[in-house]
Design a protein around this motif. Structure first.
Motif, PDB file in Angstrom:
ATOM      1  N   ALA A 128       0.841  -1.202   0.000  1.00 48.23           N
ATOM      2  CA  ALA A 128       0.000   0.000   0.000  1.00 48.23           C
ATOM      3  C   ALA A 128       0.877   1.254   0.000  1.00 48.23           C
ATOM      4  N   VAL A 129       1.949   1.228   0.767  1.00 49.65           N
ATOM      5  CA  VAL A 129       2.867   2.372   0.812  1.00 49.65           C
ATOM      6  C   VAL A 129       3.520   2.594  -0.547  1.00 49.65           C
ATOM      7  N   MET A 130       3.985   1.520  -1.191  1.00 49.00           N
ATOM      8  CA  MET A 130       4.633   1.667  -2.491  1.00 49.00           C
ATOM      9  C   MET A 130       3.645   2.150  -3.547  1.00 49.00           C
ATOM     10  N   LEU A 131       2.404   1.639  -3.494  1.00 49.85           N
ATOM     11  CA  LEU A 131       1.397   2.086  -4.449  1.00 49.85           C
ATOM     12  C   LEU A 131       1.038   3.556  -4.240  1.00 49.85           C
ATOM     13  N   GLY A 132       0.967   3.955  -2.980  1.00 43.16           N
ATOM     14  CA  GLY A 132       0.513   5.306  -2.664  1.00 43.16           C
ATOM     15  C   GLY A 132       1.585   6.374  -2.695  1.00 43.16           C
ATOM     16  N   THR A 133       2.852   5.972  -2.830  1.00 45.58           N
ATOM     17  CA  THR A 133       3.943   6.953  -2.809  1.00 45.58           C
ATOM     18  C   THR A 133       4.835   6.903  -4.045  1.00 45.58           C
ATOM     19  N   GLY A 134       4.879   5.757  -4.729  1.00 48.01           N
ATOM     20  CA  GLY A 134       5.780   5.614  -5.868  1.00 48.01           C
ATOM     21  C   GLY A 134       7.225   5.395  -5.461  1.00 48.01           C
ATOM     22  N   LEU A 135       7.457   5.042  -4.195  1.00 46.45           N
ATOM     23  CA  LEU A 135       8.828   4.784  -3.742  1.00 46.45           C
ATOM     24  C   LEU A 135       9.389   3.538  -4.412  1.00 46.45           C
ATOM     25  N   ARG A 136      10.679   3.562  -4.679  1.00 49.69           N
ATOM     26  CA  ARG A 136      11.359   2.359  -5.150  1.00 49.69           C
ATOM     27  C   ARG A 136      11.416   1.353  -4.004  1.00 49.69           C
ATOM     28  N   VAL A 137      11.674   0.103  -4.356  1.00 53.36           N
ATOM     29  CA  VAL A 137      11.687  -0.952  -3.340  1.00 53.36           C
ATOM     30  C   VAL A 137      12.712  -0.647  -2.250  1.00 53.36           C
ATOM     31  N   GLY A 138      13.929  -0.276  -2.656  1.00 54.10           N
ATOM     32  CA  GLY A 138      14.979   0.016  -1.679  1.00 54.10           C
ATOM     33  C   GLY A 138      14.663   1.220  -0.808  1.00 54.10           C
ATOM     34  N   GLU A 139      13.919   2.176  -1.369  1.00 57.46           N
ATOM     35  CA  GLU A 139      13.521   3.343  -0.589  1.00 57.46           C
ATOM     36  C   GLU A 139      12.457   2.967   0.442  1.00 57.46           C
ATOM     37  N   ALA A 140      11.522   2.097   0.027  1.00 53.30           N
ATOM     38  CA  ALA A 140      10.445   1.679   0.936  1.00 53.30           C
ATOM     39  C   ALA A 140      10.979   0.800   2.062  1.00 53.30           C
ATOM     40  N   ILE A 155       6.585  11.971   4.181  1.00 53.69           N
ATOM     41  CA  ILE A 155       7.615  10.936   4.295  1.00 53.69           C
ATOM     42  C   ILE A 155       8.921  11.512   3.767  1.00 53.69           C
ATOM     43  N   SER A 156       9.980  11.398   4.546  1.00 52.18           N
ATOM     44  CA  SER A 156      11.292  11.882   4.125  1.00 52.18           C
ATOM     45  C   SER A 156      12.073  10.731   3.490  1.00 52.18           C
ATOM     46  N   VAL A 157      12.421  10.898   2.221  1.00 51.56           N
ATOM     47  CA  VAL A 157      13.213   9.887   1.508  1.00 51.56           C
ATOM     48  C   VAL A 157      14.641  10.424   1.415  1.00 51.56           C
ATOM     49  N   ASN A 158      15.563   9.843   2.164  1.00 49.64           N
ATOM     50  CA  ASN A 158      16.936  10.365   2.210  1.00 49.64           C
ATOM     51  C   ASN A 158      18.004   9.297   2.058  1.00 49.64           C
ATOM     52  N   HIS A 159      17.613   8.044   1.883  1.00 51.57           N
ATOM     53  CA  HIS A 159      18.576   6.965   1.669  1.00 51.57           C
ATOM     54  C   HIS A 159      17.846   5.766   1.056  1.00 51.57           C
ATOM     55  N   THR A 160      18.595   4.803   0.604  1.00 53.46           N
ATOM     56  CA  THR A 160      18.008   3.595   0.037  1.00 53.46           C
ATOM     57  C   THR A 160      18.734   2.373   0.596  1.00 53.46           C
ATOM     58  N   LEU A 161      18.000   1.287   0.795  1.00 54.21           N
ATOM     59  CA  LEU A 161      18.559   0.053   1.337  1.00 54.21           C
ATOM     60  C   LEU A 161      18.856  -0.897   0.186  1.00 54.21           C
ATOM     61  N   VAL A 162      20.093  -1.346   0.083  1.00 55.58           N
ATOM     62  CA  VAL A 162      20.489  -2.234  -1.011  1.00 55.58           C
ATOM     63  C   VAL A 162      21.158  -3.488  -0.440  1.00 55.58           C
ATOM     64  N   THR A 185      21.066  10.701  -7.153  1.00 49.82           N
ATOM     65  CA  THR A 185      21.072  12.127  -7.502  1.00 49.82           C
ATOM     66  C   THR A 185      20.479  12.939  -6.354  1.00 49.82           C
ATOM     67  N   LYS A 186      20.712  14.255  -6.390  1.00 51.22           N
ATOM     68  CA  LYS A 186      20.156  15.129  -5.363  1.00 51.22           C
ATOM     69  C   LYS A 186      18.636  15.125  -5.390  1.00 51.22           C
ATOM     70  N   ALA A 187      18.073  14.925  -6.603  1.00 50.95           N
ATOM     71  CA  ALA A 187      16.616  14.903  -6.733  1.00 50.95           C
ATOM     72  C   ALA A 187      16.005  13.703  -6.010  1.00 50.95           C
ATOM     73  N   GLY A 188      16.852  12.684  -5.754  1.00 51.06           N
ATOM     74  CA  GLY A 188      16.359  11.502  -5.049  1.00 51.06           C
ATOM     75  C   GLY A 188      16.044  11.779  -3.589  1.00 51.06           C
ATOM     76  N   ILE A 189      16.667  12.831  -3.036  1.00 50.00           N
ATOM     77  CA  ILE A 189      16.360  13.234  -1.657  1.00 50.00           C
ATOM     78  C   ILE A 189      15.139  14.147  -1.720  1.00 50.00           C
ATOM     79  N   ARG A 190      14.022  13.694  -1.166  1.00 47.99           N
ATOM     80  CA  ARG A 190      12.773  14.423  -1.347  1.00 47.99           C
ATOM     81  C   ARG A 190      11.814  14.151  -0.194  1.00 47.99           C
ATOM     82  N   THR A 191      10.772  14.957  -0.127  1.00 45.01           N
ATOM     83  CA  THR A 191       9.705  14.758   0.842  1.00 45.01           C
ATOM     84  C   THR A 191       8.436  14.394   0.081  1.00 45.01           C
ATOM     85  N   VAL A 192       7.857  13.262   0.431  1.00 47.38           N
ATOM     86  CA  VAL A 192       6.691  12.736  -0.290  1.00 47.38           C
ATOM     87  C   VAL A 192       5.443  12.928   0.561  1.00 47.38           C
TER      88      VAL A 192
END
Length: 287
Positions: A128-140, A155-162, A185-192
């Motif tokens: 539900a979170v991924m559908l409602g935010t468009g976050l990548r898997v690693g971001e979620a 939601i603050s997106v500031n890193h990704t789990l790999v 990229t810098k654009a990857g750091i965002r508030t959703v």
């Protein structure tokens, strides 16, 4: 020599080179390479090894950069891999599949199925979170409770789990394990912005973990208190999510197909009954 690459990207480049280039083509002398050699190599990958065009494209990404460096260092006058991939795509009839986004009814169907199916209910929050935010898997999967602001509904997106295979790590630990990386990229750091059903999904996840006695037990590169963890309190692996969504889609489709067949059968029974009542019209024969 290239700087600014994430370690997992470098490891993927290394894997592609060692798996597909180094064993045969990689033993060629750089200064003797011709465009026809590269063409023949790509044809072998496509025809004899049966690689998908996406894989050959990834191999080309690595090889082209290597040969660019050879041009810069005056081993070659020009890059023999220039335009070869484009010619390969024209010469071969590669089957490409286009990704298709879920329609709104399909999204609603998926979420409804997850919420009402007991064996899949624990998967509802993350999908539900991924559908409602468009976050990548690693971001979620990398989200922490401190990244979610319930008061501001953001939601603050500031890193990704790999999770990847550390084949070479400058003498460090090798093998597959998790790391937390900054976005590419810098654009990857965002508030959703967080929609209501997304907020409810986070609350459901928290309630489920409290009821089940689950809590985060790991720290990855200084990050901890991850929201989406497995029953052991460890980070969710992307492969596990892929397997789960395949099972969910399969069972959801089977259920919908059964419903359709039931409705169709009921309609046929009604038609046959009606025709039996009006047999003088010859309806039964038409059915």
């Amino acid at each position: 020599m290239k700087r600014g690459l994430k370690d997992n990207t470098f490891q993927n480049y290394l894997y592609l080179y060692r798996q597909f280039v180094e064993p045969d083509f990689g033993k060629s002398k750089v200064s003797a390479l011709k465009k026809s050699d590269v063409k023949q190599f790509y044809n072998i990958l496509a025809d004899e090894r049966g690689l998908q065009i996406s894989t050959i494209d990834s191999v080309h990404t690595v090889l082209h950069q290597v040969l660019d460096m050879a041009v810069d260092d005056c081993y070659l006058r020009s890059n023999p891999s220039d335009n070869v991939l484009r010619e390969l795509k024209k010469a071969h009839q590669f089957e490409t599949t286009h990704r298709k986004a879920l329609t709104v009814p399909e999204q609603n169907l998926l979420l409804s199925y997850l919420s009402k199916t007991p064996k899949y209910q624990h998967w509802y929050p993350i999908f539900a979170v991924m559908l409602g935010t468009g976050l990548r898997v690693g971001e979620a999967t990398g989200l922490r409770w401190c990244d979610v602001d319930f008061e501001e509904s953001t939601i603050s997106v500031n890193h990704t789990l790999v999770n990847y295979d550390h084949r070479e790590n400058n003498g460090g630990k090798k093998g597959c394990y998790f790391n937390c990386h900054s976005p590419k990229t810098k654009a990857g750091i965002r508030t959703v912005p967080m929609m209501d059903f997304v907020k409810e999904a986070f609350e459901k996840e928290r309630a489920y973990q409290e009821e089940s006695g689950i809590h985060c037990t790991v720290t990855v590169d200084g990050y901890t208190d991850f929201i989406f963890v497995n029953r052991f309190g460890e980070c969710q692996h992307q492969g596990t999510l892929n397997k789960a969504i395949r099972r969910i889609i399969r069972d959801c489709n089977d259920e919908e197909l059964t419903k359709t067949q039931t409705v169709l059968f009921s309609s046929l029974v009604s038609v046959v009954t009606l025709c039996g009542t009006h047999s003088q019209l010859g309806c039964a024969k038409q059915v």
